[in-house]
Scaffold this active site. Structure first.
Site, PDB file in Angstrom:
ATOM      1  N   HIS A   1       0.844  -1.197   0.000  1.00 32.25           N
ATOM      2  CA  HIS A   1       0.000   0.000   0.000  1.00 32.25           C
ATOM      3  C   HIS A   1       0.882   1.251   0.000  1.00 32.25           C
ATOM      4  CE1 HIS A   1      -3.214  -2.550   2.315  1.00 32.25           C
ATOM      5  NE2 HIS A   1      -3.123  -2.888   1.062  1.00 32.25           N
ATOM      6  N   PRO A   2       1.832   1.363  -0.897  1.00 31.83           N
ATOM      7  CA  PRO A   2       2.728   2.512  -0.820  1.00 31.83           C
ATOM      8  C   PRO A   2       1.979   3.824  -1.034  1.00 31.83           C
ATOM      9  CG  PRO A   2       3.145   1.269  -2.820  1.00 31.83           C
ATOM     10  CD  PRO A   2       2.154   0.480  -2.028  1.00 31.83           C
TER      11      PRO A   2
END
Lengths: 481, 545, 197
Positions: free
Chosen positions: B479-480
């Site tokens: 989930h950058p």
């Protein structure tokens, strides 16, 4: 009044379910119908359901009966019209006589001819009292919708509506039912439901050169816009002779009989909109009538179409390799099945234990001699909603959000599925799928019409038709004597 | 290296994932001309499914998507540094997984569709840590609903289970029924702890929706829903195409060009796989690539006018790299058989740790008992433990019915030192540098992970668990966020509250790069809502601006 | 540069993969075509020795699994991948065969206990054979998925991922209770220290 009451009692089971709401709506919305008419309006509503008017006269997501549905026909798209009682755009200005003429003779109030996509050849058999009830229902209970009709634009020469005069002369029956729906014997009611209201033969009877139903092959099966409305005569192997009356009634009510058949395409609509709304008694009358329709046998049908194959396990040997996403390999039928069907229908074609995903063996679509319905099911999916219960299979056609399959892929897949779960490889080519995708093979008349026109074909048609007419009359007499 | 100059549109979008495709669909529906440039190829579900069944570990969810050389993505989580190079003390915790293909990374995701909490947007004001967003929950609420409707999200009745993010409308679909295992887990937690288990909101069909089928419980959401019951960005791509948007695949954008004033972007340039260059002009440009790729492109576009990269006068492009960090344990439950893995992968959540006064010192998290089919693990364990014959089969059945996996997403925190740069040593076949990220886990996140480990031990005790196998270290949750951070001040942020870059008035960024905090729960719904809000802004811009 | 190596402990293959060194996940459902082994498994082997070996392979497999029937198609594929195409296992397989053929065996435990006592190097081969049959995996490659035997043990309860053919919302129903097994391992454990995942 008396008639009204008897009608009421006849419809009691149905009315018990729907009266409250329907009456509330119909009386609250517009001017209350006189009490004596209420029962007739109810009867008309029931008959309208039985005649499945709403199916064609409602566009997707449109208002009921406001028209606008494009019905594909070999001549082009025919757009259904607004039959709500709106006086500007609908049929509010129709007298009962106008209404009757449209239903039974296929002629609009303005004198224009309807195309037989409107099954007036079937409705010609309607009893006048029943038409009265239908008229009252449409005028008093259907909500008027102001929605202009879209023009139907067919190719020449079919755009000449007057041509229908000649056609009607030849093919339009004149024998209306003498007794009204409430007073028919069981057998007669079954026949009336089948031939007049539900107009089964409109789809299930093959058509002759002039695209009129072939009486000699009554309910013997017919291509229909890519689909194939199967043989539903009492033939054990070619028709539905192996079905019990209860099987048929279950099918009419739910659209499915496990291990036999499931309704897709137009039949799914007929079940959703019409058949599932009929009373048990009427369904039994209808089923009983259908079951005695003379068998039409096809020698190539060795057993009933729902009796092919059995679950077959296979070992899913794999390469263990992954393929770069931009370099997909061409899949064979087995791989197409595995990657598009097996997730739900199972590696062995079992479907689910509750059969909300049906088995692929003992499946009339796959056991049929015509692969049309299999191809159409793949192309369009299945969508059937009955009593709030929805059955859904996604489409694999060109609008699918799940997977869009090419003609070639569908041909391979259908051949594999018929080979494994049906009566053998259907040997479809991509071009066959293309034809089905485009609405099926065109009938003779359409394919050769330009040539016929060139040859002064219309004149020839006339001659032919006269001969045909004489022949038909003679034939009838012969049959009667 | 020929250049063609015949491509132009009102709206030019880079990236075809949820963000890019939803903007394309919205704008194309109004009649605007839209071009979307996607670095990767167009793919078919059936081929990926076949790949999927040919992979040994169904949980390595990048494996069925072997990348094209011109649109490399991290090949899989156990092959680090093949494309995304990570360095620093917690390098392994930032080996993100993502896809560069038409439709984007939601080809594989768990479909968890959380709205952020109002507090997530105001971390600094409420808890004195991190940063505030340049918008508030209420600004996004209508777009959250629009995103839920577009994707088809099912979720609990807010009157029965309030998930903390106020809603004006109910979920588009009823909640997915919990599996037997999840139901037992819920009873246990609800009864024996102060915590609760809720139904996870998911972009997964509990009825026919958007002409896609109901979930059949294939337990394969990652790497691929085999039947299209789960939302993928490709669905919106298809709707956008039907609305008239043009998607060009295998178009690797490598440069953003600004005009003489440098106030506006005038074109983007892309390479096709043969490295022919193409120039695309437009009125408005949206960078809607993955968080990592969006920042990479801005940095790659450095020139005399923008020496640090486009939209980077603040020097914040590529900084503040965040993620949810994972903690995970697998163990053998001592309770009655659960048989995890029946139904979709992630359906139940302990949501008590999404917010609290303690957020001034440690990150929030949410906990799943993953409903993951454990049969292969059970079998591998039983064989390697030394069982054979009938005893082996008994052991497999016992393992498959008793193995349980818990994991948490733990909140990250923006730190300018966690930074994405262009690799000086590695380039792709087109000569474009690979991305490189320096990563050190924020203490805030480490404390959150410690806390969830304690909770897992507590739960294992309740479940009479044995044989715990902890995932070593910290691992990424893919989930950058944060690479093009949002803020009011052009000096310390890249975009404003409408995702417009401070530096260039016709350049927008629609990706998780704009997030100013990590919150909890998967980021996709928030990415989609932000994108739809950008679409709303663009409509005003082109028709009234 | 970075403090992890792929081969050693791959801390972040971690998340969803477990660091099984040789073998890995997945396979699937039930070999229903199981037919009596001896039937014709050796008939289409190419050389006389291969035929004899593949027949031995099926007999040993029947013994190792305590089953009366096994899927011959899978058997042939496994033999080919495990032994036929993998010289490194051939000598070991010869040793295993000769022990197997030396006397009749009561069951898998009896055979393996004796075999391992006689030759402590045999467990990796025995495990490879079992990973092949139950998980459908040989040398980190999928040989079969849906047809892997582990799925026959959970039929209609747990489906092979991507092949769920249950009732609508089947997962809400209560699955059967499985009692604590009473069996004991007959080989020394060789389980990766941390599951990683």
């Amino acid at each position: 009044m008396a008639k009204g009451f008897s009608c009421f009692s006849r419809l009691r089971p149905f009315l018990a379910m729907t009266t409250g709401l329907a009456l509330a709506i119909s009386t609250a919305s517009w001017a209350a119908a006189p009490n004596g008419d209420d029962a007739l309006v109810q009867k008309g509503e029931y008959l309208a359901k039985a005649a499945d008017c709403v199916a064609c006269h409602t566009a997707p997501n449109g208002k009921p009966f406001a028209g606008g549905l494009a019905i594909t026909s070999p001549m082009g798209n025919i757009v259904s019209t607004n039959i709500t009682p709106d006086s500007e755009t609908g049929i509010g200005h129709y007298s009962e006589a106008d209404f009757t003429r449209a239903l039974q003779r296929g002629i609009r109030k303005d004198g224009g001819h309807l195309y037989p996509a409107m099954p007036y050849t079937a409705y010609a058999g309607l009893n006048s009292a029943d038409i009265h009830a239908l008229y009252l229902y449409f005028m008093k209970s259907v909500a008027p919708v102001s929605q202009k009709n879209q023009p139907t634009k067919l190719s020449f020469p079919f755009n000449i509506r007057a041509l229908m005069m000649g056609w009607n002369l030849l093919f339009l029956p004149h024998d209306a039912q003498k007794t009204d729906f409430d007073h028919l014997s069981s057998f007669e009611r079954g026949r009336y439901l089948a031939d007049t209201l539900e107009h089964c033969s409109t789809c299930h009877s093959p058509r002759n050169l002039f695209m009129a139903e072939k009486k000699s092959a009554y309910l013997g099966g017919s291509p229909l816009g890519g689909w194939y409305a199967p043989n539903v005569t009492s033939s054990v192997n070619s028709g539905i002779g192996s079905w019990s009356e209860d099987d048929l009634v279950t099918y009419f009510k739910t659209g499915e009989v496990a291990g036999k058949a499931r309704a897709g395409g137009g039949m799914a609509e007929a079940v959703s909109n019409s058949l599932s709304h009929l009373t048990d008694r009427d369904l039994h009358d209808l089923a009983s009538y259908i079951k005695q329709v003379p068998a039409i046998n096809d020698a190539q049908d060795q057993r009933p179409r729902d009796q092919y194959s059995a679950p077959v396990e296979n070992t899913d040997l794999r390469t263990g390799e992954t393929i770069r996403v931009d370099r997909p390999v061409v899949m064979d039928g087995a791989a197409l099945y595995d990657n598009n069907c097996a997730s739900c229908h199972g590696g062995n074609g079992n479907g689910s234990p509750d059969q909300h995903i049906p088995s692929l063996y003992n499946n009339s679509v796959i056991g049929s001699a015509q692969a049309n319905n299999l191809v159409m099911t793949i192309l369009t999916g299945v969508q059937r909603k009955i009593d709030g219960h929805e059955v859904f299979m996604p489409s694999f056609g060109d609008q699918s959000l799940v997977q869009r399959l090419s003609d070639k892929e569908i041909a391979s897949l259908a051949n594999y599925v018929t080979g494994r779960f049906g009566r053998g490889d259907a040997h479809l080519q991509a071009s066959d799928v293309q034809t089905i995708r485009q609405g099926g093979a065109k009938p003779f008349l359409i394919r050769y019409i330009s040539m016929l026109v060139l040859m002064g074909g219309l004149g020839i048609l006339l001659v032919l038709s006269l001969i045909y007419r004489c022949f038909k009359k003679t034939g009838r007499k012969g049959a009667a004597s | 290296m020929a250049s063609s100059n015949d491509l132009s549109a009102d709206i030019v979008i880079v990236g075809s994932g949820v963000a890019g495709s939803s903007i394309a669909k919205e704008l194309a529906s109004t009649g605007a001309s839209v071009i979307v440039l996607e670095a990767g190829p167009r793919v078919d579900r059936q081929h990926i499914l076949d790949n999927c069944r040919n992979t040994v570990n169904k949980n390595k969810y990048d494996e069925p998507y072997p990348p094209s050389p011109w649109s490399m993505h991290p090949p899989d989580q156990s092959t680090p540094n093949a494309y995304l190079h990570t360095t620093g003390p917690d390098a392994q915790a930032y080996q993100q997984s993502y896809l560069r293909i038409l439709g984007g990374t939601t080809w594989h995701w768990s479909a968890c569709a959380w709205r952020y909490l109002p507090s997530d947007f105001e971390l600094q004001s409420r808890y004195g840590v991190g940063r505030d967003w340049a918008l508030k929950y209420d600004d996004l609420e209508p777009f959250y609903y629009q995103a839920e409707s577009m994707m088809g999200v099912c979720g609990p009745d807010p009157k029965i289970e309030d998930l903390g993010s106020p809603r004006r409308q109910p979920y588009p679909m009823d909640a997915l029924p919990l599996s037997y295992a999840s139901e037992q887990f819920k009873k246990l937690i609800d009864t024996h702890t102060p915590y609760r288990v809720v139904h996870e909101p998911q972009a997964r069909n509990t009825r026919r929706y958007d002409n896609r089928p109901t979930c059949e419980g294939n337990n394969n959401c990652m790497p691929l829903c085999p039947i299209g019951a789960m939302y993928n960005g490709i669905h919106t791509v298809m709707h956008a195409e039907a609305a008239g948007a043009r998607f060009i695949d295998n178009a690797v954008v490598y440069k953003i060009e600004t005009d003489a004033s440098n106030k506006k972007v005038s074109a983007v340039h892309y390479y096709d796989p043969d490295k022919n260059s193409h120039r695309v002009t437009g009125r408005i440009f949206v960078i809607a690539a993955h968080c990592i790729e969006s920042a990479k492109l801005l940095l790659l576009s450095a020139d005399d006018k923008n020496p640090a990269g486009v939209a980077n006068s603040s020097d914040q492009v590529g900084r503040n790299m965040m993620d949810h960090t994972g903690v995970q344990v697998t163990f053998m439950s001592g309770l009655d058989s659960l048989w995890c893995g029946r139904g979709p992968l992630e359906t139940n959540v302990i949501d008590n740790f999404r917010d609290g006064s303690w957020r001034n010192e440690r990150g929030a998290y949410l906990v799943h008992m993953v409903d993951d089919n454990q049969i292969d693990l059970a079998t591998a364990l039983a064989i390697d433990k030394g069982y054979v014959g009938k005893d082996l089969e008994d052991e497999i059945r016992y393992g498959a019915s008793h193995l349980v996996r818990l994991f948490s997403h733990n909140e990250g925190m923006p730190d300018p030192n966690n930074r994405l740069t262009l690799s000086k040593t590695h380039k792709d076949v087109l000569g474009i540098p690979h991305p490189e990220v320096y990563y050190k886990l924020p203490e805030y996140t480490v404390r959150s992970c410690d806390n969830s480990r304690q909770l897992f031990k507590e739960i294992m005790g309740l479940m009479k668990g044995s044989d715990p196998r902890w995932t070593p270290g910290y691992f990424p949750q893919d989930h950058p966020a944060g690479s093009t951070i949002m803020g009011h001040d052009p000096k310390d942020s890249v975009v404003d509250g409408h995702n417009r870059t401070h530096d260039h008035e016709n350049l927008f960024i629609a990706s998780s790069g704009v997030f100013a905090s990590m919150g909890t729960g998967n980021i996709t719904l928030t990415v989609a809502a932000l994108a739809l809000r950008v679409a709303d802004t663009l409509k005003k811009e082109i028709y009234h601006g | 540069m970075v403090g992890y190596s792929r081969e050693k402990d791959r801390p972040f293959s971690a998340f969803f993969s477990f660091p099984w060194r040789r073998r890995h996940i997945l396979a699937t459902g039930l070999s229903a075509v199981a037919i009596s082994v001896t039937a014709d498994i050796s008939s289409d082997a190419s050389s006389p020795t291969a035929g004899a070996d593949s027949l031995d392979f099926m007999k040993i497999s029947l013994c190792l699994t305590d089953r009366k029937t096994l899927d011959p198609v899978l058997g042939k594929a496994l033999f080919c991948r495990l032994i036929g195409k993998t010289p490194k296992r051939q000598a070991k397989f010869g040793q295993l065969s000769s022990i197997f053929n030396s006397q009749p065996w009561e069951n898998a435990n009896h055979f393996v206990t004796t075999a391992v006592k006689q030759n402590p190097d045999l467990p990796p081969l025995i495990r490879d054979i079992l990973h092949g049959w139950y998980r459908g995996i040989v040398d980190e490659k999928v040989v079969v998925y849906r047809s892997a035997m582990m799925f026959s043990l959970t039929r209609n309860i747990l489906y092979p991922k991507t092949y769920a053919n249950g009732d609508l919302f089947y997962w809400t129903s209560r699955p059967p209770e499985v009692p604590l097994p009473k069996g004991q391992p007959v080989m020394k454990p060789d389980v990766p220290e941390s599951l990683g995942k």
